[in-house]
Design a protein around this motif. Structure first.
Motif, mmCIF file in Angstrom:
data_model
loop_
_atom_site.group_PDB
_atom_site.id
_atom_site.type_symbol
_atom_site.label_atom_id
_atom_site.label_comp_id
_atom_site.label_asym_id
_atom_site.label_seq_id
_atom_site.Cartn_x
_atom_site.Cartn_y
_atom_site.Cartn_z
ATOM 1 N N SER A 23 0.824 -1.218 0.000
ATOM 2 C CA SER A 23 0.000 0.000 0.000
ATOM 3 C C SER A 23 0.853 1.260 0.000
ATOM 4 N N VAL A 24 1.884 1.267 -0.824
ATOM 5 C CA VAL A 24 2.783 2.417 -0.903
ATOM 6 C C VAL A 24 2.112 3.539 -1.693
ATOM 7 N N ASP A 25 2.007 4.701 -1.075
ATOM 8 C CA ASP A 25 1.499 5.891 -1.767
ATOM 9 C C ASP A 25 2.659 6.453 -2.582
ATOM 10 N N VAL A 26 2.669 6.133 -3.868
ATOM 11 C CA VAL A 26 3.834 6.447 -4.689
ATOM 12 C C VAL A 26 4.057 7.950 -4.816
ATOM 13 N N LYS A 27 2.983 8.732 -4.796
ATOM 14 C CA LYS A 27 3.162 10.182 -4.905
ATOM 15 C C LYS A 27 3.865 10.725 -3.666
ATOM 16 N N ARG A 28 3.375 10.342 -2.498
ATOM 17 C CA ARG A 28 4.035 10.784 -1.262
ATOM 18 C C ARG A 28 5.432 10.194 -1.142
ATOM 19 N N HIS A 29 5.542 8.917 -1.540
ATOM 20 C CA HIS A 29 6.839 8.257 -1.443
ATOM 21 C C HIS A 29 7.878 8.951 -2.317
ATOM 22 N N ALA A 30 7.454 9.415 -3.475
ATOM 23 C CA ALA A 30 8.386 10.108 -4.369
ATOM 24 C C ALA A 30 8.892 11.396 -3.745
ATOM 25 N N ARG A 31 8.030 12.055 -2.965
ATOM 26 C CA ARG A 31 8.455 13.294 -2.311
ATOM 27 C C ARG A 31 9.477 13.045 -1.203
ATOM 28 N N TYR A 32 9.506 11.818 -0.681
ATOM 29 C CA TYR A 32 10.512 11.505 0.333
ATOM 30 C C TYR A 32 11.902 11.361 -0.285
ATOM 31 N N GLY A 33 11.953 11.013 -1.573
ATOM 32 C CA GLY A 33 13.231 10.959 -2.263
ATOM 33 C C GLY A 33 14.108 9.797 -1.855
ATOM 34 N N TYR A 34 13.505 8.620 -1.577
ATOM 35 C CA TYR A 34 14.326 7.486 -1.152
ATOM 36 C C TYR A 34 15.108 6.871 -2.308
ATOM 37 N N GLY A 35 14.647 7.054 -3.537
ATOM 38 C CA GLY A 35 15.398 6.572 -4.688
ATOM 39 C C GLY A 35 15.216 5.100 -4.985
ATOM 40 N N ASP A 36 14.221 4.417 -4.401
ATOM 41 C CA ASP A 36 14.006 3.000 -4.666
ATOM 42 C C ASP A 36 12.984 2.849 -5.797
ATOM 43 N N THR A 37 12.466 1.607 -5.973
ATOM 44 C CA THR A 37 11.560 1.356 -7.105
ATOM 45 C C THR A 37 10.264 2.148 -6.983
ATOM 46 N N ALA A 38 9.762 2.273 -5.759
ATOM 47 C CA ALA A 38 8.516 3.031 -5.592
ATOM 48 C C ALA A 38 8.704 4.493 -5.960
ATOM 49 N N TYR A 39 9.923 4.996 -5.800
ATOM 50 C CA TYR A 39 10.201 6.379 -6.194
ATOM 51 C C TYR A 39 9.968 6.540 -7.695
ATOM 52 N N TYR A 40 10.422 5.567 -8.449
ATOM 53 C CA TYR A 40 10.244 5.651 -9.901
ATOM 54 C C TYR A 40 8.798 5.365 -10.311
ATOM 55 N N TYR A 41 8.076 4.574 -9.503
ATOM 56 C CA TYR A 41 6.656 4.384 -9.787
ATOM 57 C C TYR A 41 5.929 5.721 -9.725
ATOM 58 N N GLY A 42 6.370 6.585 -8.820
ATOM 59 C CA GLY A 42 5.708 7.884 -8.676
ATOM 60 C C GLY A 42 6.255 8.932 -9.613
ATOM 61 N N ARG A 43 7.579 8.939 -9.860
ATOM 62 C CA ARG A 43 8.204 9.983 -10.664
ATOM 63 C C ARG A 43 8.081 9.745 -12.160
ATOM 64 N N PHE A 44 8.082 8.471 -12.564
ATOM 65 C CA PHE A 44 8.086 8.160 -13.998
ATOM 66 C C PHE A 44 6.876 7.290 -14.326
ATOM 67 N N LYS A 45 5.707 7.892 -14.177
ATOM 68 C CA LYS A 45 4.462 7.153 -14.389
ATOM 69 C C LYS A 45 4.240 6.803 -15.858
ATOM 70 N N GLU A 46 4.962 7.483 -16.763
ATOM 71 C CA GLU A 46 4.737 7.201 -18.177
ATOM 72 C C GLU A 46 5.176 5.791 -18.568
ATOM 73 N N TYR A 47 5.997 5.165 -17.689
ATOM 74 C CA TYR A 47 6.405 3.785 -17.981
ATOM 75 C C TYR A 47 5.276 2.791 -17.698
ATOM 76 N N TYR A 48 4.278 3.213 -16.955
ATOM 77 C CA TYR A 48 3.224 2.294 -16.521
ATOM 78 C C TYR A 48 1.875 2.854 -16.957
ATOM 79 N N HIS A 49 0.930 1.947 -17.175
ATOM 80 C CA HIS A 49 -0.412 2.339 -17.634
ATOM 81 C C HIS A 49 -1.438 1.637 -16.771
ATOM 82 N N ASN A 50 -2.467 2.380 -16.405
ATOM 83 C CA ASN A 50 -3.516 1.812 -15.557
ATOM 84 C C ASN A 50 -4.674 1.256 -16.384
ATOM 85 N N ASN A 51 -4.353 0.628 -17.507
ATOM 86 C CA ASN A 51 -5.397 0.019 -18.323
ATOM 87 C C ASN A 51 -4.835 -1.193 -19.047
#
Length: 737
Positions: free
Chosen positions: A709-737
């Motif tokens: 249940s990682v909130d990727v938007k909030r997680h990206a603001r923390y700047g941890y630099g892990d995979t969830a960071y990229y889920y939030g910062r680079f959403k164009e790699y993923y599609h919700n359909n």
């Protein structure tokens, strides 16, 4: 080697001290609304306070301390008068005088400030000493009647209030003093400041006037005494002259001249005596040795002796000529010798006469010297007596002169003090009187609001840092790994937007989403642990958590469906016999469940269900709270897991929360690996460490974490630099359909 070790330790030490400024800024940015709330509240309060405070005005006057004194006379009179030198201590002393209760009381009395309901109205002429100077006579009467007055309680309160509004300070590096007064009425503020200046000058004048009077009175008495002393000392000098017959200057100078002349004559007489002694000595030497006569000055100067010497010389020459022809017995030679002898006898006789004359001259010179010495002794005796008398006389004269000089100085000082008493000038000047202030000085609204904002910002940041320290949840894989020592295999984002068939169908309906990608990544990480040996890959995986509702059942369903979609043979078993939930998220019935199989009420093929959308197999469970642990830890359950291990590529055991019951620990011993689910930014850290300790107590090592249940938007603001960071910062790699 030691140097490398030390440098390594030093580098590690600096790494520990390093502050992650970027993470700190991102923390503040995440909590910006908290900080802004503090600032906004502080600004509102500051504005309300500043507008409710009474408006006050400050008027300022400037004076400068000067170096002119009452007088600059010599001797010790400066002790009674003003010093010409100024220093910091003197300026600070004047500052204390200006804010003394004496000055405050005088200003209050002059302006009638005790009657607060009817204060003295301010005039328009505030800039040129509005209070004006009272005459010295009037002010003197007031001072004589109010030296250290016993003020009433009302007067004391008025003085205290006055001093609270009065500010007096020196300007650093100068002799300038600033007088400021604050009041709600700007005209009254200017009037009070100017009155303080005027009262200060008047009191200085009065104090100096009194001091001058005291000095003048003392000088008057002292002059009378000195006048008598001068008269007495001069009379003593004249009386002493008369007693010792000392006419000033004449007789004393004659004695000195006589001594000088006698000394000169004595020196001359002694010189002649010495000359006569030397001549007599030469003549005596000639008598003993006639051949030395030529060296005597008297002999050489005697003409008759010189003629005799020339005759002798001629005879000696004739003798030399005859000696060359005749012998020593020859009559001619004998006659010549007799003539030479006669000639020498005459020379000696004449020399004796000259010596007798020189001896007489020596006796005369000696007599003269003795006479001169006797005369000089007599004059010196007279002189010695005069000197003794003159010593006493000069002493009396010096005493009389000193008394006269002292008298003259005091007389001059007395005259100056008398003039100073008529018109006294203060040792200070007014540089500028206070003018009516146009803008209020209190409250300083911009300053108060700025300080309030700055303080609120500081408090807000401090509060945010405290909240961060008090935050007891995990937000990154590194936090989990650092706190427990176990790795974190994945971060599962929260499923946004929902899905038609429920949460379990999310990865099927949105296979390109970040959630689906994170589940596939988790499966890949599990497979990669075995390296190239496919047989060593974990087949039985237990999924648990510390507390219920952390997403372990959802993860079990997603992981099973993702593996099945990849072509693996997968079966997921709901091992929670207290609060089964797998059938709910898959929207299936649990009429024939794991409980039925373990109790022998149903065959295995009857309890295995197929998940049509993915092709995975599922065994549901139902609630049997009293015998749940017995069933899960039974031999039949172990055999079931062993047989499924042989039949499937992946067996997923969805177990209850580990802190609630011990089922997860029991099933972990039958598993190849355990995934411990921790809900992002929710599950307390102590709860997680306590749950993990249950596994580490029996040396269980095949455990890894999964953040759910990682909130990727909030997680990206923390700047941890892990995979969830990229889920939030680079959403164009993923599609919700």
């Amino acid at each position: 080697m030691n140097a490398q070790t030390e440098s390594g330790k030093l580098a590690h030490h600096f790494d520990e001290l390093d502050v992650d400024l970027r993470r700190l800024l991102m923390l503040l940015w995440r909590r910006k609304w908290v900080i802004l709330s503090f600032v906004l509240v502080a600004l509102i309060l500051a504005v309300l306070i500043t507008f409710t405070l009474p408006t006050k005005y400050t008027a300022q006057a400037l004076i400068r301390i000067q170096s002119e004194g009452i007088n600059q006379s010599s001797i010790n009179l400066e002790n009674f008068l003003s010093e010409n030198r100024l220093d910091t201590a003197l300026v600070l002393s004047e500052v204390e005088v200006l804010r003394s209760r004496r000055v405050a009381s005088s200003v209050i009395d002059r302006l009638g400030m005790i009657d607060t309901e009817n204060p003295v109205p301010a005039t328009d002429n505030e800039g040129a000493g509005a209070a004006g100077f009272k005459s010295l006579t009037v002010y003197k009467r007031e001072m004589e009647s109010e030296i250290n007055p016993d003020m009433t309680r009302e007067k004391a309160r008025a003085v205290n209030a006055f001093l609270n509004n009065l500010a007096v300070k020196s300007i650093p590096g100068s002799y300038v003093i600033q007088i400021s007064y604050m009041d709600t009425n700007p005209k009254l503020a200017a009037k009070v400041a100017n009155t303080v200046v005027d009262v200060y000058f008047e009191q200085r004048l009065e104090d100096k006037f009194r001091a001058t009077q005291k000095v003048t009175q003392w000088l008057d008495r002292r002059l009378t005494t000195l006048r008598d002393q001068v008269r007495a000392s001069e009379e003593a000098v004249e009386q002493y002259r008369a007693q010792n017959d000392l006419v000033q200057g004449a007789r004393y100078e004659i004695s000195a001249q006589q001594i000088s002349e006698l000394n000169s004559q004595l020196v001359l007489a002694k010189s002649k005596r010495a000359e006569a002694e030397a001549r007599l000595k030469d003549m005596q030497s000639f008598a003993n040795n006639p051949t030395l006569g030529e060296e005597s000055i008297d002999v050489m100067n005697a003409r008759f002796i010189q003629d005799l010497k020339r005759t002798e010389t001629d005879l000696l020459r004739q003798k030399a000529e005859l000696s060359s022809r005749y012998g020593p017995k020859h009559p001619a030679i004998l006659n010549i010798n007799e003539a030479v002898g006669n000639q020498r006898s005459k020379i000696r006789e004449e020399t004796a006469k000259i010596a007798s004359s020189v001896k007489n001259e020596l006796e005369v010179a000696e007599t003269r010297v003795q006479a001169m010495q006797r005369a000089l002794g007599e004059v010196e005796n007279v002189r010695e007596g005069e000197n003794k008398s003159m010593i006493s006389l000069r002493e009396l004269e010096r005493e009389a002169e000193a008394t006269r000089v002292l008298y003259d100085n005091f007389l001059n000082t007395y005259k100056k003090s008398d003039q100073q008493e008529q018109l006294e000038s203060a040792e200070a000047e007014v540089l500028s009187y206070a003018s009516v202030p146009e803008a209020p000085s209190y409250p300083n609204k911009p300053l108060i609001i700025s300080l309030a904002a700055a303080i609120a910002l500081f408090i807000g940041i401090t509060f945010v840092l405290i909240l961060e320290k008090l935050d007891n949840a995990f937000r990154s894989a590194s936090q989990l790994e650092g706190s427990t020592g176990y790795p974190c295999f994945g971060l599962i984002p929260v499923a946004e937007g929902g899905s038609k068939g429920g949460i379990a169908d999310y990865i099927l309906n949105k296979p390109s989403s970040a959630v689906a990608e994170s589940v596939r990544t988790l499966r890949m990480v599990l497979n990669l642990r075995a390296g190239k040996d496919r047989d060593a890959r974990p087949k039985v995986v237990t999924i648990t958590s510390s507390l219920p509702a952390e997403g372990k059942t959802t993860l079990s369903a997603w992981l099973a469906r993702a593996a099945a979609k990849s072509g693996e043979r997968v079966i997921v078993i709901d091992c929670d016999l207290r609060r089964p939930n797998l059938h709910r998220i898959l929207r299936k019935s649990n009429d024939c469940s794991l409980v039925d199989y373990l109790k022998g009420d149903a065959a295995l093929d009857k309890v295995i269900n197929k998940d049509d959308p993915s092709g995975a197999h599922v065994i549901y469970a139902r609630t049997v709270a009293n015998s749940a642990l017995d069933l899960v830890s039974s031999e039949k359950m172990r055999k079931l897991i062993a047989s499924l291990r042989q039949a499937y590529d992946l067996v997923i055991l969805d177990t209850p929360a580990s802190l609630a019951v011990s089922d997860a620990r029991t099933l972990a011993t039958e598993s190849d690996f355990t995934l411990y689910v921790v809900e992002w930014d929710k599950t307390p850290r102590e709860v997680v460490t306590t749950g993990v300790k249950q596994f580490s107590d029996f040396d269980y090592e095949n455990l890894a974490f999964v953040l759910s249940s990682v909130d990727v938007k909030r997680h990206a603001r923390y700047g941890y630099g892990d995979t969830a960071y990229y889920y939030g910062r680079f959403k164009e790699y993923y599609h919700n359909n």
